[in-house]
Scaffold this motif. Structure first.
Motif, PDB file in Angstrom:
ATOM      1  N   PRO A  91       0.541  -1.432  -0.230  1.00  0.00           N
ATOM      2  CA  PRO A  91      -0.103   0.304   0.107  1.00  0.00           C
ATOM      3  C   PRO A  91       0.862   1.755  -0.107  1.00  0.00           C
ATOM      4  N   VAL A  92       0.270   2.345  -0.573  1.00  0.00           N
ATOM      5  CA  VAL A  92       1.139   3.726  -1.319  1.00  0.00           C
ATOM      6  C   VAL A  92       0.000   4.411  -0.932  1.00  0.00           C
ATOM      7  N   PHE A  93       0.037   5.662  -0.053  1.00  0.00           N
ATOM      8  CA  PHE A  93      -0.726   6.719   0.734  1.00  0.00           C
ATOM      9  C   PHE A  93       0.175   7.674   0.245  1.00  0.00           C
ATOM     10  N   ALA A  94      -0.492   8.260  -0.988  1.00  0.00           N
ATOM     11  CA  ALA A  94      -0.132   9.153  -1.996  1.00  0.00           C
ATOM     12  C   ALA A  94      -0.728  10.218  -2.275  1.00  0.00           C
ATOM     13  N   PRO A  95      -0.331  11.496  -3.153  1.00  0.00           N
ATOM     14  CA  PRO A  95      -0.754  12.258  -3.659  1.00  0.00           C
ATOM     15  C   PRO A  95      -1.733  11.602  -4.962  1.00  0.00           C
ATOM     16  N   ALA A  96      -2.601  11.968  -5.823  1.00  0.00           N
ATOM     17  CA  ALA A  96      -4.009  11.122  -6.618  1.00  0.00           C
ATOM     18  C   ALA A  96      -3.102  10.882  -7.526  1.00  0.00           C
ATOM     19  N   HIS A  97      -2.757  11.779  -8.527  1.00  0.00           N
ATOM     20  CA  HIS A  97      -1.321  11.567  -9.370  1.00  0.00           C
ATOM     21  C   HIS A  97      -0.301  10.515  -8.917  1.00  0.00           C
ATOM     22  N   ALA A  98       0.140  10.410  -8.282  1.00  0.00           N
ATOM     23  CA  ALA A  98       1.322   8.906  -7.689  1.00  0.00           C
ATOM     24  C   ALA A  98       1.291   7.992  -8.567  1.00  0.00           C
ATOM     25  N   PRO A  99       0.277   7.802  -9.372  1.00  0.00           N
ATOM     26  CA  PRO A  99       0.800   5.974  -9.785  1.00  0.00           C
ATOM     27  C   PRO A  99       1.621   7.363 -11.432  1.00  0.00           C
ATOM     28  N   SER A 100       1.470   8.134 -11.966  1.00  0.00           N
ATOM     29  CA  SER A 100       1.816   8.972 -13.095  1.00  0.00           C
ATOM     30  C   SER A 100       3.308   8.757 -13.077  1.00  0.00           C
ATOM     31  N   ARG A 101       3.273  10.128 -11.808  1.00  0.00           N
ATOM     32  CA  ARG A 101       3.944  10.619 -11.325  1.00  0.00           C
ATOM     33  C   ARG A 101       5.910  10.110 -11.026  1.00  0.00           C
ATOM     34  N   LEU A 102       4.964   9.172 -10.651  1.00  0.00           N
ATOM     35  CA  LEU A 102       6.150   7.734  -9.619  1.00  0.00           C
ATOM     36  C   LEU A 102       7.066   6.745 -11.556  1.00  0.00           C
ATOM     37  N   ALA A 103       5.406   6.409 -11.654  1.00  0.00           N
ATOM     38  CA  ALA A 103       6.243   6.115 -12.937  1.00  0.00           C
ATOM     39  C   ALA A 103       6.873   6.576 -14.300  1.00  0.00           C
ATOM     40  N   ALA A 104       7.168   7.871 -14.158  1.00  0.00           N
ATOM     41  CA  ALA A 104       7.529   9.310 -15.029  1.00  0.00           C
ATOM     42  C   ALA A 104       8.521   9.268 -14.715  1.00  0.00           C
TER      43      ALA A 104
END
Length: 256
Positions: A91-104
Motif C-alpha cells: 500500500p502506498v498512500f500518496a496524492p492521487a497523481h502518484a501512479p503517473s508521477r512515480l512511473a514517469a
C-alpha cells in the motif's frame, strides 16, 4: 511506537545526509514515511524493504519520493523475494497523481513510460483528509499549505501519537492535527521566512510556535536545508517552545 530517522535534509541531500525518510514501527507494523534522495540505503540497514506494511508520501517533490524508484527495482528485480509482490502489493498512500508521477520518474524515456504501470507491485491509495488504517496503526491525514498538494500525518497506536508535518507553512490544520501529540516531527527549513516565496516551509521559530499551540510533548525539527544555520534554527525553536526540542539526524531513534 518507535521513530527512526533515515534522512532529514531539506530540498537537497548533503554529505551523509539523505533527504526526508522516516521509519515508524508500532504494533508490529512498519510504515515508511517519505522516500527521498538517498533514503533507500539507510532503509535497508534498519528494515528489509519487503517487510514494509505501507509507504506514506506527503507530497511528490523529489526530496520526498526520489528513491521510490529504488524500492520499485528492489521489489521487481530481487531474485529471491519472500512472496509474490503482484499478489501482496505494497500500500502506498500518496496524492492521487502518484501512479503517473512515480512511473514517469522510474521510466527511462517516453517509450518505456507507455508500458510502465507500477500497480503491479503497489496498491496506490489516493490521499484526502480523513482517517486510514495500516494494521493496528491509525493514520489521520490533513491537508497542509505548500506550493503543491501536500499532507500531514498523525500516526496513533495504543494511545501514543506521532505527527509529521510534511512541507508546510504554519496553519490551523497543522495545529489541529498535532493537538496533544507525543512528538511533532516538523518542517523547519530555515531561520526566517522573509523574502521567501509563500507556502514553502516553516522556520524554526514557527515550528516552535506550532508545537506550543498544539501542546505537543516533544518537537523534532527536520527538513532543515543543508545551507541553513542548523544551530540557529534549533535556538529559534527553543525560544518559542518550552518543551524538549532536538534536530533530527540520520540514525536517530525516538521511542514513544
Amino acid at each position: 511506537m518507535q521513530l527512526t530517522v533515515l534522512g532529514c535534509s531539506g530540498s537537497a541531500p548533503g554529505p551523509d545526509l539523505p533527504t526526508s525518510g522516516y521509519l515508524v514501527e508500532a504494533g508490529g507494523a512498519r510504515i515508511l514515511v517519505e522516500l527521498g534522495s538517498g533514503v533507500f540505503d539507510p532503509l535497508t540497514r534498519h528494515c528489509d524493504p519487503f517487510d514494509l506494511d505501507a509507504v506514506l508520501l506527503s507530497h511528490l517533490h523529489l526530496d520526498h519520493c526520489a528513491d521510490f524508484s529504488s524500492l520499485t527495482v528492489h521489489r521487481r528485480e530481487h531474485p529471491e523475494p519472500p512472496y509474490d509482490v503482484t499478489e501482496r502489493r505494497l500500500p502506498v498512500f500518496a496524492p492521487a497523481h502518484a501512479p503517473s508521477r512515480l512511473a514517469a520518474a522510474h521510466a527511462a524515456d517516453r517509450a518505456e513510460l507507455a508500458t510502465t504501470d507500477l500497480t503491479d507491485t503497489y496498491d496506490f491509495v489516493p490521499l484526502a483528509p480523513g482517517r486510514y488504517a495500516v494494521g493496528p496503526v491509525e493514520v489521520e491525514v490533513a491537508a497542509m499549505r505548500h506550493i503543491c498538494e501536500a499532507y500531514g500525518f498523525r500516526l496513533t497506536h495504543d494511545g501514543v501519537s506521532l505527527v509529521f508535518s510534511g512541507d508546510t507553512v504554519p496553519c490551523p490544520e497543522l495545529v489541529r492535527l498535532a493537538d496533544g501529540a507525543d512528538l511533532l516531527l516538523a518542517d523547519a527549513a530555515w531561520r526566517e521566512q522573509a523574502g521567501r516565496a509563500n507556502y514553502l516551509h516553516m522556520s524554526g521559530r514557527e515550528a516552535g510556535e506550532v508545537a506550543a499551540s498544539a501542546g505537543v510533548g516533544r518537537l523534532v525539527l527536520t527538513h532543515v536545508l543543508p545551507w541553513s544555520d542548523h544551530d540557529g534554527v534549533l535556538r529559534d525553536a527553543t525560544e518559542s517552545f518550552s518543551g524538549p526540542v532536538t534536530l533530527a539526524v540520520p540514525g536517530a531513534v525516538y521511542a514513544l
